[in-house]
Scaffold this motif. Structure first.
Motif, PDB file in Angstrom:
ATOM      1  N   LYS A 348       0.873  -1.179   0.000  1.00  0.00           N
ATOM      2  CA  LYS A 348       0.000   0.000   0.000  1.00  0.00           C
ATOM      3  C   LYS A 348       0.907   1.226   0.000  1.00  0.00           C
ATOM      4  O   LYS A 348       1.916   1.254   0.704  1.00  0.00           O
ATOM      5  CB  LYS A 348      -0.895   0.018   1.240  1.00  0.00           C
ATOM      6  CG  LYS A 348      -1.750   1.284   1.358  1.00  0.00           C
ATOM      7  CD  LYS A 348      -2.434   1.343   2.703  1.00  0.00           C
ATOM      8  CE  LYS A 348      -3.336   2.575   2.811  1.00  0.00           C
ATOM      9  NZ  LYS A 348      -2.612   3.838   2.628  1.00  0.00           N
ATOM     10  N   SER A 349       0.563   2.203  -0.800  1.00  0.00           N
ATOM     11  CA  SER A 349       1.405   3.392  -0.899  1.00  0.00           C
ATOM     12  C   SER A 349       0.765   4.590  -0.209  1.00  0.00           C
ATOM     13  O   SER A 349      -0.452   4.765  -0.241  1.00  0.00           O
ATOM     14  CB  SER A 349       1.676   3.735  -2.372  1.00  0.00           C
ATOM     15  OG  SER A 349       2.416   2.710  -2.981  1.00  0.00           O
ATOM     16  N   LEU A 383       2.020 -11.711   0.493  1.00  0.00           N
ATOM     17  CA  LEU A 383       1.513 -11.084  -0.722  1.00  0.00           C
ATOM     18  C   LEU A 383       2.318  -9.839  -1.090  1.00  0.00           C
ATOM     19  O   LEU A 383       2.478  -9.513  -2.268  1.00  0.00           O
ATOM     20  CB  LEU A 383       0.035 -10.732  -0.539  1.00  0.00           C
ATOM     21  CG  LEU A 383      -0.762 -10.400  -1.794  1.00  0.00           C
ATOM     22  CD1 LEU A 383      -0.671 -11.519  -2.817  1.00  0.00           C
ATOM     23  CD2 LEU A 383      -2.228 -10.134  -1.424  1.00  0.00           C
ATOM     24  N   TYR A 384       2.827  -9.168  -0.083  1.00  0.00           N
ATOM     25  CA  TYR A 384       3.637  -7.968  -0.305  1.00  0.00           C
ATOM     26  C   TYR A 384       4.874  -8.298  -1.145  1.00  0.00           C
ATOM     27  O   TYR A 384       5.178  -7.610  -2.132  1.00  0.00           O
ATOM     28  CB  TYR A 384       4.027  -7.375   1.050  1.00  0.00           C
ATOM     29  CG  TYR A 384       5.143  -6.367   1.006  1.00  0.00           C
ATOM     30  CD1 TYR A 384       4.960  -5.105   0.450  1.00  0.00           C
ATOM     31  CD2 TYR A 384       6.395  -6.679   1.550  1.00  0.00           C
ATOM     32  CE1 TYR A 384       5.994  -4.179   0.425  1.00  0.00           C
ATOM     33  CE2 TYR A 384       7.428  -5.757   1.525  1.00  0.00           C
ATOM     34  CZ  TYR A 384       7.228  -4.515   0.959  1.00  0.00           C
ATOM     35  OH  TYR A 384       8.258  -3.602   0.936  1.00  0.00           O
ATOM     36  N   THR A 385       5.585  -9.348  -0.787  1.00  0.00           N
ATOM     37  CA  THR A 385       6.781  -9.708  -1.538  1.00  0.00           C
ATOM     38  C   THR A 385       6.430 -10.332  -2.890  1.00  0.00           C
ATOM     39  O   THR A 385       7.128 -10.098  -3.881  1.00  0.00           O
ATOM     40  CB  THR A 385       7.665 -10.679  -0.748  1.00  0.00           C
ATOM     41  OG1 THR A 385       6.920 -11.859  -0.414  1.00  0.00           O
ATOM     42  CG2 THR A 385       8.162 -10.027   0.532  1.00  0.00           C
ATOM     43  N   LEU A 386       5.346 -11.096  -2.956  1.00  0.00           N
ATOM     44  CA  LEU A 386       4.967 -11.727  -4.215  1.00  0.00           C
ATOM     45  C   LEU A 386       4.648 -10.693  -5.293  1.00  0.00           C
ATOM     46  O   LEU A 386       4.937 -10.904  -6.471  1.00  0.00           O
ATOM     47  CB  LEU A 386       3.752 -12.647  -4.012  1.00  0.00           C
ATOM     48  CG  LEU A 386       3.991 -14.014  -3.385  1.00  0.00           C
ATOM     49  CD1 LEU A 386       2.696 -14.828  -3.365  1.00  0.00           C
ATOM     50  CD2 LEU A 386       5.083 -14.795  -4.119  1.00  0.00           C
ATOM     51  N   MET A 387       4.040  -9.572  -4.903  1.00  0.00           N
ATOM     52  CA  MET A 387       3.669  -8.572  -5.907  1.00  0.00           C
ATOM     53  C   MET A 387       4.822  -7.623  -6.242  1.00  0.00           C
ATOM     54  O   MET A 387       4.681  -6.743  -7.086  1.00  0.00           O
ATOM     55  CB  MET A 387       2.446  -7.783  -5.462  1.00  0.00           C
ATOM     56  CG  MET A 387       2.612  -6.930  -4.225  1.00  0.00           C
ATOM     57  SD  MET A 387       1.104  -6.005  -3.800  1.00  0.00           S
ATOM     58  CE  MET A 387       1.058  -4.798  -5.136  1.00  0.00           C
ATOM     59  N   SER A 392       6.083  -1.595  -4.990  1.00  0.00           N
ATOM     60  CA  SER A 392       5.369  -2.336  -6.032  1.00  0.00           C
ATOM     61  C   SER A 392       3.990  -1.762  -6.318  1.00  0.00           C
ATOM     62  O   SER A 392       3.551  -1.746  -7.469  1.00  0.00           O
ATOM     63  CB  SER A 392       5.257  -3.817  -5.654  1.00  0.00           C
ATOM     64  OG  SER A 392       4.660  -3.995  -4.388  1.00  0.00           O
ATOM     65  N   MET A 393       3.288  -1.250  -5.297  1.00  0.00           N
ATOM     66  CA  MET A 393       1.954  -0.715  -5.541  1.00  0.00           C
ATOM     67  C   MET A 393       2.016   0.503  -6.467  1.00  0.00           C
ATOM     68  O   MET A 393       1.139   0.692  -7.319  1.00  0.00           O
ATOM     69  CB  MET A 393       1.254  -0.349  -4.233  1.00  0.00           C
ATOM     70  CG  MET A 393      -0.164   0.176  -4.410  1.00  0.00           C
ATOM     71  SD  MET A 393      -1.283  -0.946  -5.315  1.00  0.00           S
ATOM     72  CE  MET A 393      -1.666  -2.154  -4.032  1.00  0.00           C
ATOM     73  N   GLN A 417      -6.762 -10.546 -10.838  1.00  0.00           N
ATOM     74  CA  GLN A 417      -6.462 -11.812 -11.503  1.00  0.00           C
ATOM     75  C   GLN A 417      -4.999 -12.199 -11.294  1.00  0.00           C
ATOM     76  O   GLN A 417      -4.685 -13.367 -11.036  1.00  0.00           O
ATOM     77  CB  GLN A 417      -6.768 -11.714 -12.994  1.00  0.00           C
ATOM     78  CG  GLN A 417      -6.478 -12.998 -13.762  1.00  0.00           C
ATOM     79  CD  GLN A 417      -6.949 -12.933 -15.204  1.00  0.00           C
ATOM     80  OE1 GLN A 417      -7.812 -12.135 -15.546  1.00  0.00           O
ATOM     81  NE2 GLN A 417      -6.370 -13.761 -16.045  1.00  0.00           N
ATOM     82  N   LYS A 418      -4.095 -11.215 -11.389  1.00  0.00           N
ATOM     83  CA  LYS A 418      -2.680 -11.489 -11.176  1.00  0.00           C
ATOM     84  C   LYS A 418      -2.419 -11.931  -9.742  1.00  0.00           C
ATOM     85  O   LYS A 418      -1.658 -12.881  -9.500  1.00  0.00           O
ATOM     86  CB  LYS A 418      -1.861 -10.235 -11.504  1.00  0.00           C
ATOM     87  CG  LYS A 418      -0.366 -10.387 -11.264  1.00  0.00           C
ATOM     88  CD  LYS A 418       0.244 -11.480 -12.120  1.00  0.00           C
ATOM     89  CE  LYS A 418       1.752 -11.569 -11.924  1.00  0.00           C
ATOM     90  NZ  LYS A 418       2.361 -12.674 -12.718  1.00  0.00           N
ATOM     91  N   ILE A 419      -3.051 -11.264  -8.787  1.00  0.00           N
ATOM     92  CA  ILE A 419      -2.890 -11.641  -7.381  1.00  0.00           C
ATOM     93  C   ILE A 419      -3.375 -13.066  -7.157  1.00  0.00           C
ATOM     94  O   ILE A 419      -2.732 -13.866  -6.468  1.00  0.00           O
ATOM     95  CB  ILE A 419      -3.648 -10.657  -6.467  1.00  0.00           C
ATOM     96  CG1 ILE A 419      -2.982  -9.282  -6.493  1.00  0.00           C
ATOM     97  CG2 ILE A 419      -3.733 -11.191  -5.040  1.00  0.00           C
ATOM     98  CD1 ILE A 419      -1.573  -9.253  -5.941  1.00  0.00           C
ATOM     99  N   SER A 420      -4.515 -13.396  -7.755  1.00  0.00           N
ATOM    100  CA  SER A 420      -5.040 -14.759  -7.642  1.00  0.00           C
ATOM    101  C   SER A 420      -4.043 -15.771  -8.188  1.00  0.00           C
ATOM    102  O   SER A 420      -3.812 -16.820  -7.583  1.00  0.00           O
ATOM    103  CB  SER A 420      -6.367 -14.865  -8.398  1.00  0.00           C
ATOM    104  OG  SER A 420      -6.794 -16.211  -8.447  1.00  0.00           O
TER     105      SER A 420
END
Length: 466
Positions: A348-349, A383-387, A392-393, A417-420
């Motif tokens: 989150k930014s 999820l933070y590192t995966l994205m 990244s946001m 969709q990418k997060i999924s």
């Protein structure tokens, strides 16, 4: 005055307006008041985490920084293996989340990926009423205005227990225009029919209640028998494309929702609530949840929270770690034998010196979420590192293709969709490792398992609009 020194600068970080008198606020303030003044002692850094074997299967030890906890999904993975190799059994997942999963965002593609591979038809459990119904593409859901809705976010002690969705619904007495709900299947892979529609409702002394099911030009009248903590009523017409249910003389009877599944393969129920921190789950009635579990049979519970926990005036999330550890403990009593998977907050930014950067609370919160996952013997996805980690946001919002909204918090449909896909991939990586430990050779995906794209036009959603 008591809470003044602990009050956060912002209660909600979401774009949707907060629900009036939301209980989650008091739960969080109580937690902050009791625990946040204590210094956080980090005893897990550089710790080697060893696992105990489950059914003869033992995953390698992990470092805390790289912790995934596949070991705690062994029983869940075995159920998937039975589905894949023997076409036996079924798997059910309860996916609890906040506005990130509102309108079936993220969960839609996650469900589709599992059903493409392991089979299963149906959207799962759907509420009687829902604030996200207009934006949900996986089912068309309409309802009358004469329903009273109680949520575990704004009611601490309901007159009747909450359902597994954190809600309980009551029809308002209206002899002229009875309360109603409509469902219609959409043109989405694996969700083209309303599979075995089944109503879930609770206990009541009302013996006169009934439901009229209107299917095309036919009307089916069925009596309600509200004698147990959790009761079910099947329409009994198999798979339907659409129906309307009218509730006759049903005041005082607690209703929970309809379930749609074909009884085979994998089914994923989306239990999302805007403004939820996850803490209200601790208010679930254990015996009622066990009754739901007897009828639905959960194998995995996923908790994806964090959006509403950021920016509470402190970077010390020990209080949240402790409270959520108790939530996991409570879930295990509610759903005996269930595996637990914790998904951390996404990036989150926030604006610092006129520049959008990763909020300073994100990393401390993800660390607290990992700590309670380790302590509670739960699997974990960062999820933070995966994205993409730090910054990244900003990239997801400002780079093409755009994957997140201008609030620098929520994903658009492409981003969801990418997060999924990221979540599914990590779970599947653990599953493939499990199969190797079980002595199974890797199987190349069949052409039929290639992910299908639905052609449905997405509905307008001001929370998740691109």
């Amino acid at each position: 005055m008591v809470f003044k020194q602990f009050l956060p600068r912002k209660i909600f970080t979401e774009t949707a307006p907060a629900t009036k008198n939301v209980v989650v606020d008091s739960l969080m303030l109580e937690a902050v008041q009791a625990d946040s003044i204590a210094d956080e002692k980090d005893t897990l850094t550089n710790t080697r985490i060893n696992f105990a074997a489950v059914n003869g299967i033992k995953f390698p030890a992990e470092n805390f920084d790289d912790y995934k906890g596949y070991q705690h999904l062994v029983l869940f993975y075995e159920k998937l293996l039975q589905l894949e190799t023997k076409k036996q059994g079924k798997v059910r997942i309860a996916y609890f989340g906040d506005s990130m999963t509102d309108g079936d965002m993220i969960v839609k593609e996650f469900r589709s990926s599992l059903q493409n591979r392991f089979g299963g038809e149906g959207v799962g459990f759907v509420n009687i009423t829902s604030e996200s119904a207009p934006s949900r593409s996986t089912i068309t859901h309409q309802f009358s205005s004469n329903w009273k809705t109680l949520s575990y976010l704004n009611v601490k002690y309901p007159t009747k227990p909450f359902g597994v969705n954190g809600h309980v619904f009551f029809s308002k007495k209206d002899t002229i225009d009875p309360a109603w709900v409509k469902y219609k299947a959409n043109n989405v892979a694996h969700l083209t029919m309303l599979n075995n529609p089944t109503l879930f409702y609770g206990r009541s002394g009302n013996k006169k209640g009934s439901v009229n099911f209107i299917i095309g030009k036919d009307t089916l009248h069925k009596k309600l028998n509200a004698v147990n903590a959790v009761n079910t009523l099947s329409i009994g017409k198999g798979d339907l494309k659409a129906f309307k249910a009218q509730f006759i003389a049903t005041d005082s009877i607690p209703f929970y929702g309809f379930n749609f599944d074909d009884g085979k393969g994998v089914h994923v129920d989306n239990f999302s609530n805007r403004g939820n921190s996850g803490l209200p789950i601790a208010t679930f009635n254990t015996s009622v949840m066990q009754s739901f579990n007897d009828k639905l049979g959960y194998d995995l519970v996923i908790l994806q929270y964090g959006t509403n926990v950021l920016n509470y005036g402190s970077l010390n999330y020990t209080w949240y770690e402790r409270k959520m550890a108790r939530v996991v403990e409570h879930l295990r009593k509610c759903f005996p034998g269930v595996a637990i998977l914790i998904i951390s907050t996404a990036d989150k930014s926030t604006k610092y010196d006129l520049e959008m950067k990763t909020d300073s609370a994100v990393v401390p919160l993800t660390r607290a979420q990992k700590k309670y996952a380790v302590g509670a013997n739960a699997a974990y996805i960062n999820l933070y590192t995966l994205m993409g980690g730090d910054g990244s946001m900003v990239k997801w919002v400002e780079e093409v293709p755009v994957r997140a909204n201008k609030d620098y918090t929520h994903f658009n449909y492409r981003g969801a969709q990418k997060i999924s896909d990221l979540i599914y991939t990590q779970i599947n990586n653990g599953y493939e490792e499990y199969k190797k430990l079980r002595g199974h050779k890797p199987v190349e995906p069949k052409a039929a398992e290639v992910k299908k794209q639905d052609s449905l036009i997405q509905k307008t959603d001001t929370t998740h609009a691109e």
